[in-house]
Design an enzyme around this catalytic site. Structure first.
Site, PDB file in Angstrom:
ATOM      1  N   GLY A 102       0.824  -1.197   0.000  1.00 31.78           N
ATOM      2  CA  GLY A 102       0.000   0.000   0.000  1.00 31.78           C
ATOM      3  C   GLY A 102       0.856   1.243   0.000  1.00 31.78           C
ATOM      4  N   PHE A 106       3.450   8.666   4.519  1.00 27.55           N
ATOM      5  CA  PHE A 106       4.896   8.498   4.726  1.00 27.55           C
ATOM      6  C   PHE A 106       5.583   8.089   3.428  1.00 27.55           C
ATOM      7  CE2 PHE A 106       8.694   6.189   5.778  1.00 27.55           C
ATOM      8  CZ  PHE A 106       9.186   6.767   6.933  1.00 27.55           C
ATOM      9  N   LYS A 129       8.583   0.024   5.202  1.00 26.13           N
ATOM     10  CA  LYS A 129       8.023   1.332   4.858  1.00 26.13           C
ATOM     11  C   LYS A 129       9.148   2.233   4.371  1.00 26.13           C
ATOM     12  CE  LYS A 129       5.495   3.260   8.105  1.00 26.13           C
ATOM     13  NZ  LYS A 129       4.619   4.101   8.956  1.00 26.13           N
ATOM     14  N   ASP A 229      -3.000  10.450  16.370  1.00 28.42           N
ATOM     15  CA  ASP A 229      -3.601  10.095  15.084  1.00 28.42           C
ATOM     16  C   ASP A 229      -4.272   8.729  15.183  1.00 28.42           C
ATOM     17  OD1 ASP A 229      -4.286  10.644  12.469  1.00 28.42           O
ATOM     18  OD2 ASP A 229      -2.446   9.827  11.616  1.00 28.42           O
TER      19      ASP A 229
END
Length: 422
Positions: A102, A106, A129, A229
Protein backbone atom coordinates in the site's frame (compact mmCIF):
# COMPACT_ATOMS: atom_id res chain seq x y z
CA UNK A 1 22.07 23.96 -0.27
CA UNK A 2 21.54 20.32 -1.36
CA UNK A 3 19.49 17.71 0.49
CA UNK A 4 22.44 16.16 2.32
CA UNK A 5 23.62 19.54 3.57
CA UNK A 6 20.12 20.34 4.83
CA UNK A 7 20.06 17.12 6.88
CA UNK A 8 23.50 17.87 8.27
CA UNK A 9 22.27 21.30 9.30
CA UNK A 10 19.20 19.72 10.93
CA UNK A 11 21.35 17.54 13.20
CA UNK A 12 23.80 20.37 13.93
CA UNK A 13 20.92 22.51 15.08
CA UNK A 14 19.58 19.90 17.50
CA UNK A 15 18.94 21.43 20.89
CA UNK A 16 18.60 19.63 24.21
CA UNK A 17 15.23 19.68 25.91
CA UNK A 18 14.45 18.43 29.39
CA UNK A 19 11.41 16.51 30.46
CA UNK A 20 10.04 15.09 33.67
CA UNK A 21 9.96 11.37 34.30
CA UNK A 22 6.52 10.38 35.59
CA UNK A 23 6.49 8.31 38.78
CA UNK A 24 4.37 5.21 39.18
CA UNK A 25 1.32 5.42 41.39
CA UNK A 26 2.23 5.26 45.06
CA UNK A 27 5.78 6.51 44.57
CA UNK A 28 6.83 9.90 45.94
CA UNK A 29 6.67 12.74 43.40
CA UNK A 30 10.32 13.53 42.97
CA UNK A 31 11.45 15.37 39.87
CA UNK A 32 14.03 13.71 37.68
CA UNK A 33 15.37 15.42 34.57
CA UNK A 34 16.62 13.67 31.48
CA UNK A 35 18.15 15.34 28.46
CA UNK A 36 16.67 14.39 25.10
CA UNK A 37 17.45 15.48 21.60
CA UNK A 38 15.09 17.60 19.58
CA UNK A 39 15.16 15.86 16.22
CA UNK A 40 11.76 16.70 14.82
CA UNK A 41 8.93 19.21 14.88
CA UNK A 42 5.29 19.13 13.85
CA UNK A 43 4.76 18.39 10.22
CA UNK A 44 2.03 19.38 7.84
CA UNK A 45 -0.88 16.98 7.86
CA UNK A 46 -0.82 14.22 5.29
CA UNK A 47 -3.80 13.28 3.11
CA UNK A 48 -5.52 10.21 4.53
CA UNK A 49 -7.44 8.50 1.78
CA UNK A 50 -8.94 11.79 0.71
CA UNK A 51 -7.99 15.43 0.96
CA UNK A 52 -11.32 15.97 2.69
CA UNK A 53 -10.26 13.84 5.63
CA UNK A 54 -7.26 15.95 6.53
CA UNK A 55 -7.03 18.79 9.00
CA UNK A 56 -5.20 21.93 7.97
CA UNK A 57 -2.00 22.41 9.92
CA UNK A 58 -0.20 25.62 10.66
CA UNK A 59 3.16 25.83 8.94
CA UNK A 60 5.15 26.24 12.13
CA UNK A 61 5.01 24.43 15.40
CA UNK A 62 4.09 26.23 18.59
CA UNK A 63 5.54 23.84 21.15
CA UNK A 64 5.28 26.48 23.84
CA UNK A 65 4.01 24.47 26.76
CA UNK A 66 5.45 21.18 27.93
CA UNK A 67 7.64 18.69 26.19
CA UNK A 68 7.31 17.31 22.70
CA UNK A 69 10.40 15.21 22.11
CA UNK A 70 11.24 11.58 22.80
CA UNK A 71 14.11 9.86 24.53
CA UNK A 72 16.77 9.29 21.91
CA UNK A 73 17.90 5.74 21.15
CA UNK A 74 21.33 6.46 22.55
CA UNK A 75 19.85 7.05 26.00
CA UNK A 76 17.65 3.95 26.27
CA UNK A 77 18.31 0.28 25.47
CA UNK A 78 17.04 -0.74 22.06
CA UNK A 79 16.89 -4.06 20.21
CA UNK A 80 16.36 -2.45 16.81
CA UNK A 81 18.30 -3.98 13.93
CA UNK A 82 20.15 -1.77 11.47
CA UNK A 83 19.55 -2.89 7.87
CA UNK A 84 21.45 -1.85 4.78
CA UNK A 85 19.59 -0.60 1.76
CA UNK A 86 20.92 -3.61 -0.17
CA UNK A 87 19.40 -5.94 2.46
CA UNK A 88 15.99 -4.37 1.91
CA UNK A 89 16.25 -4.39 -1.88
CA UNK A 90 16.84 -8.13 -1.72
CA UNK A 91 14.09 -8.62 0.87
CA UNK A 92 11.45 -6.85 -1.28
CA UNK A 93 12.61 -8.13 -4.71
CA UNK A 94 14.00 -4.68 -5.50
CA UNK A 95 10.80 -3.00 -4.21
CA UNK A 96 8.76 -4.69 -6.92
CA UNK A 97 5.11 -3.92 -7.56
CA UNK A 98 4.20 -7.47 -6.62
CA UNK A 99 5.60 -6.81 -3.11
CA UNK A 100 3.75 -3.52 -2.61
CA UNK A 101 1.20 -3.58 0.21
CA UNK A 102 0.00 0.00 0.00
CA UNK A 103 0.87 3.66 0.08
CA UNK A 104 0.36 6.30 2.76
CA UNK A 105 1.46 9.77 3.70
CA UNK A 106 4.90 8.50 4.73
CA UNK A 107 5.56 6.62 1.48
CA UNK A 108 5.13 3.11 0.06
CA UNK A 109 4.95 -0.09 2.12
CA UNK A 110 6.31 -3.37 0.76
CA UNK A 111 6.17 -6.94 2.00
CA UNK A 112 9.60 -8.46 2.49
CA UNK A 113 11.37 -11.49 3.89
CA UNK A 114 14.45 -11.20 6.13
CA UNK A 115 16.42 -13.65 8.21
CA UNK A 116 15.65 -13.82 11.91
CA UNK A 117 18.32 -12.30 14.13
CA UNK A 118 17.77 -15.07 16.70
CA UNK A 119 17.91 -17.93 14.18
CA UNK A 120 19.55 -17.04 10.83
CA UNK A 121 18.10 -20.20 9.26
CA UNK A 122 14.59 -18.93 9.95
CA UNK A 123 12.90 -16.44 7.62
CA UNK A 124 10.69 -13.65 8.88
CA UNK A 125 7.92 -11.81 7.02
CA UNK A 126 8.19 -8.04 7.44
CA UNK A 127 6.59 -4.82 6.21
CA UNK A 128 9.11 -2.32 4.84
CA UNK A 129 8.02 1.33 4.86
CA UNK A 130 10.06 3.53 2.54
CA UNK A 131 10.23 7.28 3.01
CA UNK A 132 8.75 9.08 0.03
CA UNK A 133 10.20 12.15 -1.64
CA UNK A 134 8.78 14.52 0.96
CA UNK A 135 12.08 15.98 2.08
CA UNK A 136 12.77 17.18 5.59
CA UNK A 137 9.29 16.76 7.05
CA UNK A 138 9.16 13.08 6.08
CA UNK A 139 12.52 12.58 7.75
CA UNK A 140 11.20 14.10 10.98
CA UNK A 141 8.33 11.63 10.97
CA UNK A 142 10.81 8.79 10.37
CA UNK A 143 12.86 9.92 13.39
CA UNK A 144 9.71 10.06 15.52
CA UNK A 145 8.74 6.50 14.60
CA UNK A 146 12.23 5.21 15.46
CA UNK A 147 12.35 7.14 18.75
CA UNK A 148 8.88 6.03 19.89
CA UNK A 149 8.90 2.37 18.83
CA UNK A 150 12.55 2.05 19.79
CA UNK A 151 11.75 2.55 23.47
CA UNK A 152 8.23 1.13 23.89
CA UNK A 153 7.05 -2.46 23.67
CA UNK A 154 3.55 -3.84 24.14
CA UNK A 155 1.46 -6.66 22.62
CA UNK A 156 -0.98 -4.09 21.22
CA UNK A 157 1.63 -1.90 19.52
CA UNK A 158 3.07 -2.90 16.15
CA UNK A 159 6.66 -4.03 16.69
CA UNK A 160 9.41 -2.10 14.94
CA UNK A 161 12.13 -4.61 14.01
CA UNK A 162 14.69 -2.20 12.63
CA UNK A 163 15.50 0.67 10.33
CA UNK A 164 17.75 1.77 7.48
CA UNK A 165 19.44 5.16 7.19
CA UNK A 166 21.84 5.34 4.27
CA UNK A 167 23.07 7.84 1.72
CA UNK A 168 23.85 6.59 -1.77
CA UNK A 169 24.13 7.95 -5.28
CA UNK A 170 20.35 8.29 -5.48
CA UNK A 171 20.10 10.34 -2.30
CA UNK A 172 19.11 9.70 1.31
CA UNK A 173 17.40 6.38 2.02
CA UNK A 174 15.16 6.20 5.12
CA UNK A 175 13.21 3.00 5.76
CA UNK A 176 11.43 1.31 8.68
CA UNK A 177 11.01 -2.45 9.08
CA UNK A 178 7.98 -3.71 11.04
CA UNK A 179 6.48 -7.05 11.91
CA UNK A 180 4.13 -8.12 9.10
CA UNK A 181 0.41 -7.82 9.87
CA UNK A 182 -1.30 -10.20 7.42
CA UNK A 183 -4.92 -9.23 8.13
CA UNK A 184 -4.55 -5.56 7.22
CA UNK A 185 -6.24 -2.68 9.02
CA UNK A 186 -9.56 -2.47 10.85
CA UNK A 187 -10.64 0.12 8.29
CA UNK A 188 -10.21 -2.51 5.55
CA UNK A 189 -12.64 -4.89 7.24
CA UNK A 190 -15.19 -2.22 8.15
CA UNK A 191 -15.35 -1.15 4.51
CA UNK A 192 -18.48 -2.14 2.59
CA UNK A 193 -16.14 -3.70 0.00
CA UNK A 194 -14.68 -6.12 2.53
CA UNK A 195 -15.32 -9.81 1.89
CA UNK A 196 -14.67 -10.58 5.57
CA UNK A 197 -16.82 -8.23 7.66
CA UNK A 198 -15.95 -8.40 11.32
CA UNK A 199 -18.29 -10.23 13.69
CA UNK A 200 -19.48 -8.41 16.80
CA UNK A 201 -17.28 -10.52 19.06
CA UNK A 202 -14.24 -9.59 16.99
CA UNK A 203 -15.19 -5.89 17.11
CA UNK A 204 -15.35 -6.04 20.89
CA UNK A 205 -11.93 -7.71 20.99
CA UNK A 206 -10.50 -4.99 18.75
CA UNK A 207 -11.98 -2.28 21.00
CA UNK A 208 -10.37 -4.02 23.98
CA UNK A 209 -6.97 -4.40 22.30
CA UNK A 210 -6.92 -0.77 21.13
CA UNK A 211 -7.86 0.45 24.63
CA UNK A 212 -4.99 -1.60 26.09
CA UNK A 213 -2.54 -0.03 23.66
CA UNK A 214 -3.65 3.52 24.45
CA UNK A 215 -3.73 2.89 28.21
CA UNK A 216 -0.12 1.70 28.00
CA UNK A 217 0.99 4.81 26.11
CA UNK A 218 -0.85 7.16 28.46
CA UNK A 219 -0.37 5.64 31.89
CA UNK A 220 1.97 2.66 32.10
CA UNK A 221 5.40 4.14 31.37
CA UNK A 222 7.66 6.65 33.11
CA UNK A 223 6.74 9.15 30.37
CA UNK A 224 3.45 9.70 28.59
CA UNK A 225 2.91 9.39 24.84
CA UNK A 226 -0.06 10.97 23.08
CA UNK A 227 -0.80 9.06 19.88
CA UNK A 228 -2.52 12.04 18.19
CA UNK A 229 -3.60 10.10 15.08
CA UNK A 230 -5.77 7.30 16.48
CA UNK A 231 -8.08 5.92 13.75
CA UNK A 232 -9.22 2.63 12.25
CA UNK A 233 -6.61 2.68 9.46
CA UNK A 234 -3.86 2.88 12.10
CA UNK A 235 -5.07 -0.26 13.88
CA UNK A 236 -3.62 -3.37 12.24
CA UNK A 237 -4.54 -7.04 12.71
CA UNK A 238 -2.00 -9.84 13.05
CA UNK A 239 -2.37 -13.50 12.10
CA UNK A 240 -4.44 -14.24 15.22
CA UNK A 241 -6.56 -11.11 14.66
CA UNK A 242 -4.98 -9.27 17.58
CA UNK A 243 -5.27 -5.50 17.10
CA UNK A 244 -2.13 -3.34 17.31
CA UNK A 245 -1.65 0.41 17.05
CA UNK A 246 0.63 1.56 14.25
CA UNK A 247 2.01 4.71 12.60
CA UNK A 248 3.53 6.86 15.36
CA UNK A 249 4.81 9.64 13.11
CA UNK A 250 2.54 12.24 14.75
CA UNK A 251 2.99 11.06 18.35
CA UNK A 252 4.05 13.54 21.03
CA UNK A 253 5.20 13.35 24.63
CA UNK A 254 2.56 14.45 27.10
CA UNK A 255 2.87 17.65 29.13
CA UNK A 256 5.53 17.94 31.81
CA UNK A 257 4.47 17.61 35.42
CA UNK A 258 2.61 20.73 36.51
CA UNK A 259 1.49 21.63 32.99
CA UNK A 260 -1.96 20.85 31.61
CA UNK A 261 -1.23 20.45 27.90
CA UNK A 262 1.24 20.61 25.05
CA UNK A 263 0.66 23.30 22.42
CA UNK A 264 1.24 21.98 18.90
CA UNK A 265 0.32 22.59 15.31
CA UNK A 266 -3.06 20.99 14.57
CA UNK A 267 -2.57 17.78 12.60
CA UNK A 268 -4.50 14.56 12.30
CA UNK A 269 -7.52 13.22 10.45
CA UNK A 270 -10.82 15.07 10.15
CA UNK A 271 -13.59 13.32 12.03
CA UNK A 272 -11.32 11.88 14.74
CA UNK A 273 -9.71 15.01 16.23
CA UNK A 274 -11.01 16.38 19.54
CA UNK A 275 -12.79 19.75 19.21
CA UNK A 276 -10.65 21.60 21.79
CA UNK A 277 -7.49 20.46 20.01
CA UNK A 278 -8.77 21.62 16.62
CA UNK A 279 -9.79 24.99 18.05
CA UNK A 280 -6.77 25.77 20.24
CA UNK A 281 -3.93 23.38 19.39
CA UNK A 282 -3.82 22.32 23.05
CA UNK A 283 -2.99 18.62 23.08
CA UNK A 284 -3.61 16.21 25.98
CA UNK A 285 -4.13 12.49 26.33
CA UNK A 286 -7.87 13.23 26.42
CA UNK A 287 -7.56 14.06 22.71
CA UNK A 288 -6.81 10.37 22.14
CA UNK A 289 -9.78 9.44 24.36
CA UNK A 290 -12.08 11.48 22.09
CA UNK A 291 -10.68 9.72 19.00
CA UNK A 292 -11.25 6.36 20.68
CA UNK A 293 -14.91 7.29 21.29
CA UNK A 294 -15.33 8.08 17.60
CA UNK A 295 -13.74 4.73 16.76
CA UNK A 296 -16.24 2.86 18.97
CA UNK A 297 -19.13 4.31 16.98
CA UNK A 298 -17.26 3.30 13.84
CA UNK A 299 -17.24 -0.29 15.11
CA UNK A 300 -20.94 -0.11 16.05
CA UNK A 301 -22.18 1.39 12.78
CA UNK A 302 -19.62 0.19 10.25
CA UNK A 303 -19.44 3.77 8.95
CA UNK A 304 -16.52 6.16 8.60
CA UNK A 305 -16.47 9.32 10.77
CA UNK A 306 -16.69 11.47 7.65
CA UNK A 307 -18.12 10.13 4.40
CA UNK A 308 -18.86 12.59 1.59
CA UNK A 309 -20.43 9.83 -0.51
CA UNK A 310 -23.47 9.53 1.78
CA UNK A 311 -26.56 11.77 1.88
CA UNK A 312 -25.81 15.15 3.42
CA UNK A 313 -27.45 14.39 6.77
CA UNK A 314 -25.46 11.16 7.13
CA UNK A 315 -22.00 12.40 6.15
CA UNK A 316 -20.82 13.23 9.69
CA UNK A 317 -21.11 10.11 11.83
CA UNK A 318 -21.47 11.80 15.24
CA UNK A 319 -24.25 14.09 14.01
CA UNK A 320 -26.11 11.28 12.26
CA UNK A 321 -26.21 8.91 15.25
CA UNK A 322 -27.24 11.48 17.86
CA UNK A 323 -31.06 11.10 17.55
CA UNK A 324 -30.85 7.30 17.77
CA UNK A 325 -28.89 6.85 20.99
CA UNK A 326 -31.53 7.43 23.69
CA UNK A 327 -34.11 4.93 22.41
CA UNK A 328 -33.19 1.22 22.27
CA UNK A 329 -35.53 0.56 19.35
CA UNK A 330 -34.15 3.49 17.38
CA UNK A 331 -30.62 2.45 18.29
CA UNK A 332 -31.01 -0.71 16.21
CA UNK A 333 -31.32 1.44 13.10
CA UNK A 334 -27.70 2.62 13.28
CA UNK A 335 -26.14 -0.83 13.77
CA UNK A 336 -23.96 -2.14 10.97
CA UNK A 337 -26.40 -4.11 8.74
CA UNK A 338 -23.70 -6.76 8.13
CA UNK A 339 -23.96 -7.87 11.76
CA UNK A 340 -26.30 -10.84 12.12
CA UNK A 341 -28.59 -11.78 14.96
CA UNK A 342 -29.64 -9.75 18.00
CA UNK A 343 -27.53 -11.34 20.74
CA UNK A 344 -25.10 -8.41 20.55
CA UNK A 345 -27.69 -5.61 20.81
CA UNK A 346 -27.30 -5.19 24.58
CA UNK A 347 -23.49 -5.05 24.49
CA UNK A 348 -23.56 -2.68 21.50
CA UNK A 349 -25.79 -0.33 23.48
CA UNK A 350 -23.43 -0.52 26.47
CA UNK A 351 -20.47 0.19 24.20
CA UNK A 352 -22.25 3.29 22.89
CA UNK A 353 -22.46 4.55 26.50
CA UNK A 354 -18.68 4.14 26.81
CA UNK A 355 -18.27 6.03 23.54
CA UNK A 356 -20.48 8.85 24.82
CA UNK A 357 -18.33 9.23 27.93
CA UNK A 358 -15.22 9.45 25.75
CA UNK A 359 -16.95 12.13 23.65
CA UNK A 360 -17.73 14.48 26.54
CA UNK A 361 -17.43 18.04 25.26
CA UNK A 362 -15.18 19.10 28.12
CA UNK A 363 -11.97 17.07 28.12
CA UNK A 364 -11.78 16.90 31.93
CA UNK A 365 -15.12 15.05 31.95
CA UNK A 366 -13.70 12.27 29.77
CA UNK A 367 -12.39 9.16 31.55
CA UNK A 368 -8.76 8.08 31.45
CA UNK A 369 -7.96 5.19 29.12
CA UNK A 370 -7.42 2.84 32.08
CA UNK A 371 -11.02 3.57 33.14
CA UNK A 372 -12.22 3.09 29.56
CA UNK A 373 -10.42 -0.26 29.42
CA UNK A 374 -12.16 -1.43 32.60
CA UNK A 375 -15.57 -0.56 31.13
CA UNK A 376 -14.79 -2.33 27.85
CA UNK A 377 -13.50 -5.39 29.75
CA UNK A 378 -16.81 -5.67 31.58
CA UNK A 379 -18.74 -5.54 28.30
CA UNK A 380 -16.49 -8.18 26.73
CA UNK A 381 -16.93 -10.51 29.72
CA UNK A 382 -20.72 -10.11 29.73
CA UNK A 383 -20.88 -10.63 25.97
CA UNK A 384 -18.77 -13.81 26.08
CA UNK A 385 -21.36 -15.40 28.40
CA UNK A 386 -24.21 -14.92 25.92
CA UNK A 387 -22.51 -14.47 22.55
CA UNK A 388 -20.50 -16.72 20.30
CA UNK A 389 -16.84 -15.81 20.71
CA UNK A 390 -15.78 -18.86 18.68
CA UNK A 391 -16.68 -17.16 15.37
CA UNK A 392 -14.59 -14.01 15.03
CA UNK A 393 -15.48 -13.50 11.39
CA UNK A 394 -18.73 -13.85 9.54
CA UNK A 395 -18.32 -16.75 7.17
CA UNK A 396 -20.33 -17.42 4.06
CA UNK A 397 -22.05 -20.81 4.26
CA UNK A 398 -21.83 -23.00 1.13
CA UNK A 399 -25.01 -23.20 -0.95
CA UNK A 400 -26.97 -26.45 -0.31
CA UNK A 401 -27.07 -29.01 -3.08
CA UNK A 402 -30.34 -30.01 -4.80
CA UNK A 403 -30.59 -33.19 -2.71
CA UNK A 404 -30.00 -31.24 0.52
CA UNK A 405 -32.69 -28.72 -0.47
CA UNK A 406 -35.22 -31.53 -1.06
CA UNK A 407 -34.33 -33.19 2.24
CA UNK A 408 -34.68 -29.87 4.13
CA UNK A 409 -38.07 -29.30 2.51
CA UNK A 410 -39.23 -32.76 3.50
CA UNK A 411 -38.11 -32.21 7.11
CA UNK A 412 -39.94 -28.88 7.26
CA UNK A 413 -43.09 -30.56 5.92
CA UNK A 414 -42.89 -33.34 8.54
CA UNK A 415 -42.27 -30.79 11.32
CA UNK A 416 -45.32 -28.83 10.19
CA UNK A 417 -47.45 -31.96 10.30
CA UNK A 418 -46.19 -32.84 13.77
CA UNK A 419 -46.97 -29.33 14.95
CA UNK A 420 -50.44 -29.41 13.47
CA UNK A 421 -51.13 -32.80 15.03
CA UNK A 422 -49.94 -31.57 18.43
Amino acid sequence: MNVSERYCKLFRDMRCFQFYIRKKKGEPKTTKLNSVQSSFTDREVRPSGSELNSLNASETSTESRGRSHFPNLSQRPSNLRVFTFLDLKQATKNFSRSSKLGEGGFGCVFKGVVRSSEDPAKKLDVAVKQLGARGLQGHKEWVTEVNVLGVVEHPNLVKLIGYCAEDDERGIQRLLIYEYMPNGSVEDHLSTKSETPLSWDMRLKIAQDAARGLAYLHEEMDFQIIFRDFKSSNILLDEQWNAKLSDFGLARLGPAEGLSHVSTAVVGTMGYAAPEYVQTGRLTCKSDVWSYGVFLFELITGRRPLDRNRPRREQKLLEWIRPYLSDTKKFQQILDPRLEGKHFLKSAHKLSHVANRCLARHRKARPNMSEVLEMVNEIVEASSRVGNPQAPLKRREPMPTTMETKAQGKRRFMNKKIGDGG
